[in-house]
Design a protein around this motif. Sequence first.
Motif, short mmCIF file in Angstrom:
data_model
loop_
_atom_site.label_atom_id
_atom_site.label_comp_id
_atom_site.label_asym_id
_atom_site.label_seq_id
_atom_site.Cartn_x
_atom_site.Cartn_y
_atom_site.Cartn_z
N GLN A 21 0.83 -1.20 0.00
CA GLN A 21 0.00 0.00 0.00
C GLN A 21 0.87 1.25 0.00
O GLN A 21 0.60 2.20 -0.75
CB GLN A 21 -0.92 0.00 1.22
N ALA A 22 1.91 1.26 0.81
CA ALA A 22 2.80 2.43 0.88
C ALA A 22 3.52 2.65 -0.44
O ALA A 22 3.65 3.81 -0.89
CB ALA A 22 3.81 2.24 2.01
N ARG A 27 3.78 6.16 -5.28
CA ARG A 27 3.80 6.40 -6.72
C ARG A 27 2.64 7.31 -7.11
O ARG A 27 2.80 8.23 -7.92
CB ARG A 27 3.69 5.06 -7.46
N ILE A 28 1.48 7.09 -6.53
CA ILE A 28 0.32 7.93 -6.84
C ILE A 28 0.58 9.37 -6.42
O ILE A 28 0.25 10.31 -7.14
CB ILE A 28 -0.95 7.37 -6.17
N VAL A 68 -7.20 7.74 -14.48
CA VAL A 68 -8.13 6.79 -13.89
C VAL A 68 -7.37 5.50 -13.62
O VAL A 68 -6.85 4.87 -14.53
CB VAL A 68 -9.31 6.51 -14.85
N LEU A 69 -7.27 5.11 -12.34
CA LEU A 69 -6.61 3.87 -11.94
C LEU A 69 -7.64 2.76 -11.95
O LEU A 69 -8.73 2.92 -11.43
CB LEU A 69 -6.02 4.01 -10.54
N ARG A 70 -7.24 1.61 -12.47
CA ARG A 70 -8.23 0.56 -12.63
C ARG A 70 -7.82 -0.78 -12.03
O ARG A 70 -7.95 -1.00 -10.86
CB ARG A 70 -8.55 0.41 -14.13
N VAL A 71 -7.35 -1.67 -12.85
CA VAL A 71 -7.15 -3.06 -12.46
C VAL A 71 -5.72 -3.28 -12.03
O VAL A 71 -4.79 -2.75 -12.63
CB VAL A 71 -7.48 -3.98 -13.64
N CYS A 72 -5.54 -4.07 -11.01
CA CYS A 72 -4.21 -4.33 -10.50
C CYS A 72 -3.97 -5.83 -10.51
O CYS A 72 -4.89 -6.61 -10.36
CB CYS A 72 -4.08 -3.81 -9.09
N ASN A 73 -2.72 -6.20 -10.65
CA ASN A 73 -2.37 -7.61 -10.70
C ASN A 73 -0.94 -7.80 -10.27
O ASN A 73 -0.07 -7.03 -10.65
CB ASN A 73 -2.57 -8.12 -12.13
#
Length: 99
Positions: A21-22, A27-28, A68-73
């Motif tokens: 998360q950090a 980065r965001i 727009v942030l979307r899908v993470c993997n």
Amino acid sequence: MQILRSVDFECWLESESAKTQAIVESRIFRIERYDHFGDAKHLGDGLSELRWKSGLRVYFARVGARVVLRVCNRRCVRRTKMRHRAGCFYTGARGELSR
């Protein structure tokens, strides 16, 4: 730069470790504050991905001055499926945000 987070993104981020998360939040912050994306790759059709050496991916689309942030993997195995899902989201988001 304005960052919009999808519900999928928020749920995914909450399920990750505090360390992940950090890393993602850092980065965001750099994107919002300095318009600096770091290691990012354009995938075509307005879709791009933020990349980390650990294999983590965050897919995003730029719509005007918004991101727009979307899908993470985390795993490369399912990357093609995730790109498809992110691409479908981008098409819908572009229509919604351009109004």
